[in-house]
Design an enzyme around this catalytic site. Structure first.
Site, PDB file in Angstrom:
ATOM      1  N   GLY A  76     -71.383  33.218 -24.438  1.00  0.00           N
ATOM      2  CA  GLY A  76     -71.884  34.368 -23.697  1.00  0.00           C
ATOM      3  C   GLY A  76     -72.576  35.349 -24.609  1.00  0.00           C
ATOM      4  O   GLY A  76     -72.755  35.092 -25.795  1.00  0.00           O
ATOM      5  N   GLU A  95     -75.848  28.659 -27.249  1.00  0.00           N
ATOM      6  CA  GLU A  95     -74.651  28.514 -28.080  1.00  0.00           C
ATOM      7  C   GLU A  95     -74.021  27.128 -28.051  1.00  0.00           C
ATOM      8  O   GLU A  95     -73.308  26.768 -28.983  1.00  0.00           O
ATOM      9  CB  GLU A  95     -73.611  29.559 -27.679  1.00  0.00           C
ATOM     10  N   SER A 103     -65.256  43.634 -16.532  1.00  0.00           N
ATOM     11  CA  SER A 103     -64.440  44.647 -17.197  1.00  0.00           C
ATOM     12  C   SER A 103     -65.306  45.472 -18.136  1.00  0.00           C
ATOM     13  O   SER A 103     -66.250  44.958 -18.730  1.00  0.00           O
ATOM     14  CB  SER A 103     -63.284  43.990 -17.957  1.00  0.00           C
ATOM     15  N   GLU A 158     -69.139  26.724 -34.292  1.00  0.00           N
ATOM     16  CA  GLU A 158     -68.502  25.495 -33.833  1.00  0.00           C
ATOM     17  C   GLU A 158     -68.294  25.617 -32.324  1.00  0.00           C
ATOM     18  O   GLU A 158     -68.098  26.722 -31.809  1.00  0.00           O
ATOM     19  CB  GLU A 158     -67.151  25.370 -34.553  1.00  0.00           C
TER      20      GLU A 158
END
Length: 175
Positions: free
Chosen positions: A73, A93, A107, A144
């Site tokens: 993200g 990613e 949130s 990773e």
């Protein structure tokens, strides 16, 4: 923690130093009248889950919390929807090309970047991956990327407080 408005000393429109606090969330220029509102940036995180009840996690390649676990993200770019930003971040990613994303919850957060607290609104998504699990490759901010059985996920392994809290909420609400 320093309020974000304390960092901005000059009006971004006219450059006046008479850029003064208007209220908790804004500053107003006493010369040109411009009012700047310090609103949160949009950020995303993905709970990518496969049919084997595993979750895809990444290891952070950069500070803050370098070396700890994270969820794929990041920040939503200007001109993107939150959904487009989420899909882009997942591809950057992990190499996965996903389209089936489902909003879970949000949130408020303060992300530390270059010594400054950036207020964000984090939006978390469920991303189901069905069938044969596609190949993944870590890139961009991820050192990773790997699958972990959901019942082995330890929230304490996640270095960012906001992500750790989201993982706790995801695990709790999933049962």
């Amino acid at each position: 923690m320093t309020h974000p408005l304390e960092i901005f000393k000059f009006c971004p429109v006219c450059g006046s130093p008479r850029f003064e606090v208007n209220n908790f969330k804004s500053k107003k220029c006493q010369d040109c009248g411009f009012t700047y509102y310090a609103n949160p940036c949009s950020a995303t995180a993905a709970f990518i889950v496969n049919d084997r009840d595993e979750m895809l996690v990444v290891r952070r390649a950069k500070e803050p919390a370098k070396g700890t676990l994270d969820l794929p993200g990041g920040f939503v770019d200007m001109g993107e929807t939150v959904e487009e930003g989420m899909c882009r971040e997942i591809t950057e990613e992990t190499g996965l090309d996903v389209r089936d994303i489902r909003y879970l919850f949000s949130s408020p957060n303060v992300y530390q970047y270059s010594g400054m607290g950036v207020h964000t609104l984090d939006m978390d998504f469920l991303v189901p991956v069905h069938g044969d699990t596609p190949a993944i490759r870590a890139a961009d901010d991820a050192a990773e990327a790997f699958w972990i059985p959901i019942d082995k996920v330890n929230p304490d392994d996640f270095g960012l407080t906001s992500i750790r809290q989201s993982v706790i909420r995801f695990l709790k609400e999933r049962h």
